[in-house]
Motif scaffolding. Structure first.
Motif, short mmCIF file in Angstrom:
data_model
loop_
_atom_site.label_atom_id
_atom_site.label_comp_id
_atom_site.label_asym_id
_atom_site.label_seq_id
_atom_site.Cartn_x
_atom_site.Cartn_y
_atom_site.Cartn_z
N ASP A 305 -7.23 -9.69 6.69
CA ASP A 305 -6.11 -10.58 6.40
C ASP A 305 -6.13 -11.11 4.96
O ASP A 305 -5.45 -12.07 4.63
CB ASP A 305 -6.08 -11.74 7.42
CG ASP A 305 -5.85 -11.21 8.83
OD1 ASP A 305 -4.96 -10.34 8.99
OD2 ASP A 305 -6.57 -11.60 9.76
N THR A 306 -6.91 -10.44 4.11
CA THR A 306 -6.91 -10.76 2.68
C THR A 306 -5.91 -9.83 1.98
O THR A 306 -5.69 -8.70 2.41
CB THR A 306 -8.33 -10.57 2.11
OG1 THR A 306 -9.19 -11.51 2.75
CG2 THR A 306 -8.37 -10.82 0.61
N ASN A 307 -5.31 -10.33 0.91
CA ASN A 307 -4.28 -9.53 0.23
C ASN A 307 -4.90 -8.48 -0.70
O ASN A 307 -6.05 -8.61 -1.13
CB ASN A 307 -3.32 -10.43 -0.55
CG ASN A 307 -4.03 -11.16 -1.68
OD1 ASN A 307 -5.07 -11.78 -1.48
ND2 ASN A 307 -3.47 -11.09 -2.87
N ARG A 316 -2.50 -7.04 -9.06
CA ARG A 316 -2.11 -8.47 -9.07
C ARG A 316 -0.76 -8.74 -9.73
O ARG A 316 -0.13 -9.74 -9.44
CB ARG A 316 -3.22 -9.30 -9.72
CG ARG A 316 -4.46 -9.38 -8.84
CD ARG A 316 -5.67 -9.97 -9.53
NE ARG A 316 -6.87 -9.71 -8.73
CZ ARG A 316 -8.11 -9.76 -9.19
NH1 ARG A 316 -8.33 -10.06 -10.48
NH2 ARG A 316 -9.13 -9.51 -8.41
N ASN A 321 0.72 -6.99 -4.57
CA ASN A 321 -0.26 -8.06 -4.67
C ASN A 321 -0.49 -8.82 -3.35
O ASN A 321 -1.61 -8.98 -2.91
CB ASN A 321 0.12 -9.04 -5.78
CG ASN A 321 -0.88 -10.19 -5.89
OD1 ASN A 321 -2.08 -9.97 -5.93
ND2 ASN A 321 -0.37 -11.41 -5.90
N ASN A 322 0.60 -9.29 -2.72
CA ASN A 322 0.45 -10.19 -1.57
C ASN A 322 0.37 -9.50 -0.22
O ASN A 322 0.26 -10.16 0.81
CB ASN A 322 1.61 -11.20 -1.55
CG ASN A 322 1.50 -12.18 -2.72
OD1 ASN A 322 0.41 -12.63 -3.04
ND2 ASN A 322 2.61 -12.45 -3.38
N ILE A 323 0.42 -8.18 -0.20
CA ILE A 323 0.34 -7.46 1.07
C ILE A 323 -1.08 -7.48 1.60
O ILE A 323 -2.05 -7.32 0.85
CB ILE A 323 0.86 -6.01 0.89
CG1 ILE A 323 2.38 -6.05 0.68
CG2 ILE A 323 0.51 -5.14 2.08
CD1 ILE A 323 2.96 -4.78 0.19
N GLN A 324 -1.22 -7.71 2.91
CA GLN A 324 -2.55 -7.80 3.51
C GLN A 324 -3.09 -6.41 3.86
O GLN A 324 -2.33 -5.49 4.18
CB GLN A 324 -2.48 -8.64 4.79
CG GLN A 324 -2.14 -10.11 4.54
CD GLN A 324 -2.02 -10.90 5.83
OE1 GLN A 324 -1.93 -10.33 6.91
NE2 GLN A 324 -2.01 -12.22 5.71
N GLU A 327 -1.89 -4.84 7.12
CA GLU A 327 -0.58 -4.18 7.05
C GLU A 327 -0.72 -2.76 6.50
O GLU A 327 -0.02 -1.85 6.95
CB GLU A 327 0.37 -4.98 6.14
CG GLU A 327 0.71 -6.38 6.64
CD GLU A 327 1.56 -7.13 5.61
OE1 GLU A 327 2.79 -7.00 5.68
OE2 GLU A 327 0.98 -7.83 4.75
N ALA A 333 3.01 -1.84 5.55
CA ALA A 333 3.02 -2.56 4.27
C ALA A 333 4.36 -2.45 3.54
O ALA A 333 4.60 -3.17 2.58
CB ALA A 333 1.89 -2.03 3.38
N ARG A 389 8.65 -3.56 4.59
CA ARG A 389 7.49 -4.34 5.05
C ARG A 389 7.73 -4.89 6.46
O ARG A 389 8.80 -5.41 6.77
CB ARG A 389 7.23 -5.50 4.08
CG ARG A 389 5.91 -6.20 4.37
CD ARG A 389 5.59 -7.25 3.34
NE ARG A 389 4.33 -7.93 3.61
CZ ARG A 389 3.85 -8.93 2.91
NH1 ARG A 389 4.52 -9.38 1.84
NH2 ARG A 389 2.69 -9.49 3.22
#
Length: 605
Positions: A305-307, A316, A321-324, A327, A333, A389
């Motif tokens: 669950d980290t991006n 970044r 960047n913000n996709i986990q 996903e 994703a 997404r």
């Protein structure tokens, strides 16, 4: 007209009768084989195993030689041993001119483990016993002794393990190596005293820790019920769905079927062999990248669950960047499915010769310029639009991303990481990227005659164009292996993480990644799965809801069905000489899987 019809019916009837007779003969022959094998197993005793050397463990630390001391069935012995790990064969008969075997001992200097096969006709030869005593002083030696028990007296001073069977024949030669590697458990004791050392009641017990190689009847199946595999394979080749294929079936930890069909290509008579190496295509995703992710997840180094940006600095400032990570592993994703990178290659981007400016080999006589992946392909992927997404859209970009994350965390290239952590310790000899660096082209099945991009027949260079331009090592494609290697790693997964006495994963990790993890698709994490939409019959009509695995574009698949204790491997090169959909249209892979499923279900009745 009527006469013709009667003639056709008569011919069909005769063919069916002949087929049934052949089937019955095979079943009867296999029952006899199993009876002989069981009789040999009942007389096989493991001695001198006080240090628990047998079954062999830590294969990644072993360099194994097999030495025949005039043993007549050494070819059979070595062939079976080679299913577990790389074995280098030596024969004392090649050193006939020497008074002693010092030259042989010298040739064994690079090996730390030596398997010695000897029978009762040779056990009293001083030359052989002196050799055994000498080499066992500084190497791990395991003796396989075939023949009459009194010969054991020759080993009274030996501390090395001995696997002894009273039988001296090819059947025994195929069984004894399986004790050494843990395909068969040792349980017998000597029923007679043969010397002061080998007394009645002597013998050690072990447990089975690796695959056993046997006949279907050993797993409760009837060989007759698997005959249809031959017919479906013949149909695939006749219909030009693929020039050749290999099918392997393991049930309850026993390899009960492993056959090769057809030829490497349509215009050659080189037959496919079970040891041949295939381009696995997307099976790479679950045999290289996903296990690496599982290991790093288990070690707490990678969090689902980290991006992406937390792991990939370059991402970044991109839409990724913000996709986990979760996903990405579920193909949710929002990545576009595919970028045809080979369409972007311009004159000047490649050369027919290698040089400092063109270091990356893509195929024979084709080298891409330095930095093509890093400066062009990778930024293009990182900056590709995020369109879907949250929806399931199968995308190769996902595994390019996971490869990069794995490499950032592990600080190793994916090919090195998977070899060190999985393939080498598991005893997988052919599995790996860039097979042309390690194997002769003749052992590798050709894929496409690439007339568009590389202008050559691809042999040992990854078929996938993007993976090729990335240098042959990618997260979504590029892995090559034989059927036996896949059976090993997927048996480990079926065992829920253990194999060869080693825990590769916790049970919970395997259960999590291989079970359904998505609200919008059938997928596990990395793994493909049985489709609950029963109109799709995916991966086959009779596959159970527990089934997981993956298919590959080149005509490959591997499926594990825990409810049936099944590992099913199908390897082919359906892209030769050029891509055809016949393998899918004829449902070859699924139909063979269902022959196996039916046979297993029939055995339970």
């Amino acid at each position: 007209m009527k006469r013709n019809r009667l003639y056709i019916l008569a011919v069909a009837f005769c063919c069916n009768v002949l087929c049934l007779m052949a089937c019955a003969q095979e079943h009867t022959a296999n029952e006899k084989k199993l009876s002989i094998a069981n009789a040999i197993s009942r007389t096989t005793v493991l001695l001198n195993n006080q240090d628990a050397i047998v079954p062999l463990k830590s294969l990644d630390k072993k360099n194994i030689a097999s030495v025949s001391l005039s043993f007549a069935y050494s070819t059979v012995f070595d062939s079976l041993a080679n299913k577990y790990d790389k074995i280098t064969s030596f024969s004392a008969d090649s050193y006939k001119d020497s008074v002693n075997l010092n030259d042989l001992e010298d040739d064994l200097k690079y090996f730390n483990t030596v398997l010695i096969a000897i029978d009762d006709q040779n056990v009293n030869k001083a030359k052989y016993i002196n050799f055994i005593n000498s080499i066992s002083k500084n190497k791990q030696v395991i003796i396989s002794f075939f023949g009459n028990g009194p010969g054991l007296k020759s080993f009274d001073l030996l501390k090395s393990p001995i696997v002894w069977t009273a039988q001296n024949n090819a059947d025994a030669a195929a069984i004894v190596p399986q004790y050494i590697f843990g395909g068969i458990a040792a349980s017998n004791k000597l029923t007679t005293a043969y010397s002061a050392r080998y007394t009645m009641g002597s013998g050690f017990t072990t447990t089975a820790i690796r695959l056993k190689y046997t006949v279907p009847e050993d797993a409760g199946l009837n060989s007759n019920n698997l005959k249809e595999i031959d017919a479906i394979a013949a149909e695939a080749i006749a219909q030009k769905a693929t020039p050749g294929l290999v099918v392997l079936v393991a049930k309850d930890g026993k390899v009960i079927f492993n056959k090769a069909y057809g030829t490497h290509t349509y215009d050659t008579n080189v037959p496919d062999k079970v040891t041949d190496i295939f381009d696995l295509a997307s099976v790479t995703k679950v045999t290289a990248t996903t296990p690496a992710v599982m290991r790093l997840f288990e070690e707490g180094k990678l969090k689902l669950d980290t991006n992406i940006g937390a792991y990939i600095p370059k991402a970044r400032t991109t839409p990724m960047n913000n996709i986990q990570v979760r996903e990405v592993m579920l193909h949710q994703a929002g990545f576009i499915p595919y970028i045809p990178f080979h369409d972007y290659v311009k004159t000047g981007d490649y050369s027919r010769d290698s040089s400092a400016a063109y270091p990356t080999k893509v195929a024979d006589n084709y080298y891409i310029k330095k930095g093509f992946f890093k400066d062009f392909m990778w930024p293009k992927m990182l900056n590709s639009p995020i369109k879907t997404r949250g929806k399931y859209v199968y995308s190769d970009i996902s595994m390019y991303v996971m490869k990069d994350i794995v490499e950032h965390i592990s600080e190793e290239p994916l090919n090195q990481y998977t070899y060190e952590n999985f393939y080498k310790p598991l005893g997988m000899q052919t599995a790996g990227f860039l097979p042309r660096n390690r194997f002769k082209p003749e052992q590798i099945i050709p894929t496409e005659m690439d007339t568009y991009f590389r202008k050559t027949l691809l042999v040992g260079y990854v078929h996938d164009q993007g993976a090729a331009l990335a240098g042959g090592v990618s997260g979504h494609a590029g892995l090559f292996a034989s059927a036996n290697d896949l059976a090993i790693i997927y048996q480990m997964l079926l065992n829920r993480g253990t194999y060869g006495g080693v825990e590769y994963f916790k049970n919970s990790t395997v259960d999590m990644f291989t079970s359904k993890q998505s609200n919008v698709s059938r997928r596990g994490l990395g793994f493909d799965r049985w489709d609950p939409d029963t109109t799709k019959h995916y991966p086959s009509e009779l596959a159970s809801p527990q089934t997981y695995g993956h298919t590959g574009y080149t005509g490959t698949c591997v499926w594990v069905d825990p409810s049936r204790g099944l590992v099913y491997v199908f390897l082919s090169n359906r892209v030769n000489p050029t891509v055809t959909d016949k393998l899918s249209n004829l449902k070859i892979r699924g139909r063979i899987e269902d022959v196996v499923n039916k046979a297993i279900d029939e055995s339970k009745k």
